[in-house]
Design a protein around this motif. Structure first.
Motif, PDB file in Angstrom:
ATOM      1  N   VAL A  79      34.433  41.018  32.150  1.00  0.00           N
ATOM      2  CA  VAL A  79      34.551  41.272  30.709  1.00  0.00           C
ATOM      3  C   VAL A  79      33.201  41.596  30.081  1.00  0.00           C
ATOM      4  O   VAL A  79      32.211  40.897  30.305  1.00  0.00           O
ATOM      5  CB  VAL A  79      35.181  40.041  30.005  1.00  0.00           C
ATOM      6  N   LEU A  80      33.198  42.656  29.267  1.00  0.00           N
ATOM      7  CA  LEU A  80      32.056  42.995  28.426  1.00  0.00           C
ATOM      8  C   LEU A  80      32.404  42.542  27.015  1.00  0.00           C
ATOM      9  O   LEU A  80      33.425  42.956  26.467  1.00  0.00           O
ATOM     10  CB  LEU A  80      31.790  44.502  28.415  1.00  0.00           C
ATOM     11  N   ARG A  81      31.554  41.680  26.446  1.00  0.00           N
ATOM     12  CA  ARG A  81      31.758  41.254  25.059  1.00  0.00           C
ATOM     13  C   ARG A  81      30.690  41.924  24.215  1.00  0.00           C
ATOM     14  O   ARG A  81      29.507  41.850  24.521  1.00  0.00           O
ATOM     15  CB  ARG A  81      31.658  39.749  24.915  1.00  0.00           C
ATOM     16  N   ILE A  82      31.133  42.593  23.169  1.00  0.00           N
ATOM     17  CA  ILE A  82      30.252  43.253  22.209  1.00  0.00           C
ATOM     18  C   ILE A  82      30.378  42.476  20.906  1.00  0.00           C
ATOM     19  O   ILE A  82      31.488  42.285  20.404  1.00  0.00           O
ATOM     20  CB  ILE A  82      30.671  44.718  21.987  1.00  0.00           C
ATOM     21  N   GLY A  83      29.264  42.019  20.382  1.00  0.00           N
ATOM     22  CA  GLY A  83      29.296  41.281  19.132  1.00  0.00           C
ATOM     23  C   GLY A  83      28.242  41.802  18.183  1.00  0.00           C
ATOM     24  O   GLY A  83      27.160  42.194  18.601  1.00  0.00           O
ATOM     25  N   VAL A  84      28.584  41.816  16.904  1.00  0.00           N
ATOM     26  CA  VAL A  84      27.639  42.270  15.884  1.00  0.00           C
ATOM     27  C   VAL A  84      27.521  41.196  14.815  1.00  0.00           C
ATOM     28  O   VAL A  84      28.516  40.737  14.261  1.00  0.00           O
ATOM     29  CB  VAL A  84      28.081  43.613  15.263  1.00  0.00           C
ATOM     30  N   TRP A  85      26.282  40.789  14.577  1.00  0.00           N
ATOM     31  CA  TRP A  85      25.966  39.837  13.527  1.00  0.00           C
ATOM     32  C   TRP A  85      25.521  40.596  12.296  1.00  0.00           C
ATOM     33  O   TRP A  85      24.847  41.621  12.394  1.00  0.00           O
ATOM     34  CB  TRP A  85      24.831  38.919  14.001  1.00  0.00           C
ATOM     35  N   ASP A  86      25.934  40.116  11.116  1.00  0.00           N
ATOM     36  CA  ASP A  86      25.374  40.625   9.868  1.00  0.00           C
ATOM     37  C   ASP A  86      25.212  39.474   8.891  1.00  0.00           C
ATOM     38  O   ASP A  86      25.644  38.354   9.165  1.00  0.00           O
ATOM     39  CB  ASP A  86      26.197  41.791   9.296  1.00  0.00           C
ATOM     40  N   THR A  87      24.585  39.723   7.770  1.00  0.00           N
ATOM     41  CA  THR A  87      24.230  38.666   6.819  1.00  0.00           C
ATOM     42  C   THR A  87      25.345  38.288   5.856  1.00  0.00           C
ATOM     43  O   THR A  87      25.197  37.327   5.108  1.00  0.00           O
ATOM     44  CB  THR A  87      23.001  39.091   5.988  1.00  0.00           C
ATOM     45  N   TYR A 124      33.727  35.086  13.489  1.00  0.00           N
ATOM     46  CA  TYR A 124      33.508  33.725  13.041  1.00  0.00           C
ATOM     47  C   TYR A 124      32.261  33.678  12.169  1.00  0.00           C
ATOM     48  O   TYR A 124      31.363  34.501  12.289  1.00  0.00           O
ATOM     49  CB  TYR A 124      33.414  32.720  14.198  1.00  0.00           C
ATOM     50  N   SER A 125      32.253  32.694  11.271  1.00  0.00           N
ATOM     51  CA  SER A 125      31.069  32.447  10.445  1.00  0.00           C
ATOM     52  C   SER A 125      30.029  31.770  11.311  1.00  0.00           C
ATOM     53  O   SER A 125      30.373  31.011  12.216  1.00  0.00           O
ATOM     54  CB  SER A 125      31.413  31.529   9.277  1.00  0.00           C
ATOM     55  N   LEU A 126      28.782  32.046  11.013  1.00  0.00           N
ATOM     56  CA  LEU A 126      27.703  31.457  11.801  1.00  0.00           C
ATOM     57  C   LEU A 126      27.169  30.203  11.136  1.00  0.00           C
ATOM     58  O   LEU A 126      27.010  30.144   9.928  1.00  0.00           O
ATOM     59  CB  LEU A 126      26.570  32.463  11.981  1.00  0.00           C
ATOM     60  N   GLY A 127      26.858  29.228  11.964  1.00  0.00           N
ATOM     61  CA  GLY A 127      26.237  27.993  11.506  1.00  0.00           C
ATOM     62  C   GLY A 127      24.849  27.899  12.103  1.00  0.00           C
ATOM     63  O   GLY A 127      24.269  28.899  12.550  1.00  0.00           O
ATOM     64  N   LYS A 138      28.018  36.399   9.567  1.00  0.00           N
ATOM     65  CA  LYS A 138      29.179  36.343  10.456  1.00  0.00           C
ATOM     66  C   LYS A 138      28.889  37.096  11.740  1.00  0.00           C
ATOM     67  O   LYS A 138      27.933  37.865  11.831  1.00  0.00           O
ATOM     68  CB  LYS A 138      30.411  36.916   9.774  1.00  0.00           C
ATOM     69  N   PHE A 139      29.737  36.864  12.713  1.00  0.00           N
ATOM     70  CA  PHE A 139      29.638  37.509  14.019  1.00  0.00           C
ATOM     71  C   PHE A 139      31.018  38.082  14.321  1.00  0.00           C
ATOM     72  O   PHE A 139      32.000  37.347  14.405  1.00  0.00           O
ATOM     73  CB  PHE A 139      29.226  36.475  15.067  1.00  0.00           C
ATOM     74  N   VAL A 140      31.114  39.414  14.425  1.00  0.00           N
ATOM     75  CA  VAL A 140      32.367  40.091  14.761  1.00  0.00           C
ATOM     76  C   VAL A 140      32.237  40.531  16.211  1.00  0.00           C
ATOM     77  O   VAL A 140      31.237  41.136  16.589  1.00  0.00           O
ATOM     78  CB  VAL A 140      32.610  41.316  13.841  1.00  0.00           C
ATOM     79  N   TRP A 141      33.236  40.229  17.039  1.00  0.00           N
ATOM     80  CA  TRP A 141      33.138  40.497  18.464  1.00  0.00           C
ATOM     81  C   TRP A 141      34.415  41.160  18.991  1.00  0.00           C
ATOM     82  O   TRP A 141      35.471  41.080  18.369  1.00  0.00           O
ATOM     83  CB  TRP A 141      32.882  39.198  19.240  1.00  0.00           C
ATOM     84  N   CYS A 142      34.265  41.797  20.135  1.00  0.00           N
ATOM     85  CA  CYS A 142      35.415  42.347  20.839  1.00  0.00           C
ATOM     86  C   CYS A 142      35.132  42.292  22.339  1.00  0.00           C
ATOM     87  O   CYS A 142      33.973  42.167  22.753  1.00  0.00           O
ATOM     88  CB  CYS A 142      35.733  43.769  20.388  1.00  0.00           C
ATOM     89  N   GLU A 143      36.182  42.378  23.133  1.00  0.00           N
ATOM     90  CA  GLU A 143      36.038  42.313  24.585  1.00  0.00           C
ATOM     91  C   GLU A 143      36.714  43.494  25.250  1.00  0.00           C
ATOM     92  O   GLU A 143      37.806  43.901  24.841  1.00  0.00           O
ATOM     93  CB  GLU A 143      36.646  41.013  25.125  1.00  0.00           C
ATOM     94  N   LEU A 144      36.028  44.007  26.284  1.00  0.00           N
ATOM     95  CA  LEU A 144      36.559  45.080  27.124  1.00  0.00           C
ATOM     96  C   LEU A 144      36.554  44.583  28.562  1.00  0.00           C
ATOM     97  O   LEU A 144      35.542  44.055  29.022  1.00  0.00           O
ATOM     98  CB  LEU A 144      35.669  46.331  27.052  1.00  0.00           C
ATOM     99  N   ALA A 145      37.650  44.792  29.265  1.00  0.00           N
ATOM    100  CA  ALA A 145      37.704  44.410  30.679  1.00  0.00           C
ATOM    101  C   ALA A 145      37.111  45.534  31.519  1.00  0.00           C
ATOM    102  O   ALA A 145      37.089  46.692  31.111  1.00  0.00           O
ATOM    103  CB  ALA A 145      39.141  44.136  31.094  1.00  0.00           C
ATOM    104  N   ARG A 146      36.662  45.186  32.720  1.00  0.00           N
ATOM    105  CA  ARG A 146      36.048  46.129  33.641  1.00  0.00           C
ATOM    106  C   ARG A 146      36.950  47.334  33.897  1.00  0.00           C
ATOM    107  O   ARG A 146      36.475  48.434  34.115  1.00  0.00           O
ATOM    108  CB  ARG A 146      35.731  45.419  34.956  1.00  0.00           C
ATOM    109  N   THR A 147      38.247  47.169  33.846  1.00  0.00           N
ATOM    110  CA  THR A 147      39.175  48.252  34.151  1.00  0.00           C
ATOM    111  C   THR A 147      39.510  49.128  32.973  1.00  0.00           C
ATOM    112  O   THR A 147      40.365  49.984  33.056  1.00  0.00           O
ATOM    113  CB  THR A 147      40.482  47.685  34.734  1.00  0.00           C
ATOM    114  N   ALA A 148      38.863  48.907  31.831  1.00  0.00           N
ATOM    115  CA  ALA A 148      39.149  49.703  30.614  1.00  0.00           C
ATOM    116  C   ALA A 148      38.936  51.175  30.857  1.00  0.00           C
ATOM    117  O   ALA A 148      38.163  51.597  31.644  1.00  0.00           O
ATOM    118  CB  ALA A 148      38.294  49.223  29.465  1.00  0.00           C
TER     119      ALA A 148
END
Length: 148
Positions: A79-87, A124-127, A138-148
């Motif tokens: 799994v590849l997880r891509i996450g983006v944090w913003d303020t 999710y909100s960041l602490g 916050k941190f917005v994330w998504c996951e891609l499997a190797r076979t995508a």
């Protein structure tokens, strides 16, 4: 017994974090950096979809906040997880579920695209317990499997 890293085409887990200024050019820089990382780690088949969803997430962070952002790529096979944090601590806008498509609409479809192109996504909100540059937002994330 696990195969040595040299025999495993997907190697050991890895993670990269790229801090981004609040600048529209950050989207292009992020997209190109992501493709290079995936290619060098032997995952070029994930690059097209990963670029698409990362572009949406980073563009949202740059367009809808006034502060910096960061993208984090994490690989733990398969799994590849891509996450983006913003303020901005507010939740991302929910994907629009329109009864009929609206082709002239040029915005507001990003999270729908993320939802449709990935195996799962969320936010999710960041602490205080975070490894990102700031501890708010916050941190917005998504996951891609190797076979995508």
């Amino acid at each position: 017994m696990p195969a040595p890293a040299s025999e495993d085409p997907f190697g050991e887990p890895w993670q990269y974090t790229l801090s981004l200024p609040n600048d529209p050019r950050a989207v292009t820089i992020c997209r190109r950096t992501l493709r290079l990382i995936l290619t060098l780690h032997g995952l070029p088949h994930l690059a097209e979809v990963a670029e698409l969803v990362a572009t949406e997430l980073v563009a949202n962070a740059v367009q809808h906040t006034k502060g910096p952002a960061a993208i984090r790529l994490r690989w733990v096979a398969p799994v590849l997880r891509i996450g983006v944090w913003d303020t901005d601590p507010r939740p991302p806008a929910a994907p629009a579920l329109a009864a009929t498509p609206n082709p002239p609409l040029e915005s507001g479809r990003g999270l729908t695209l993320v939802e449709e192109c990935t195996d799962k996504w969320g936010w999710y909100s960041l602490g205080a317990a975070t490894q990102l540059p700031r501890t708010n937002g916050k941190f917005v994330w998504c996951e891609l499997a190797r076979t995508a």
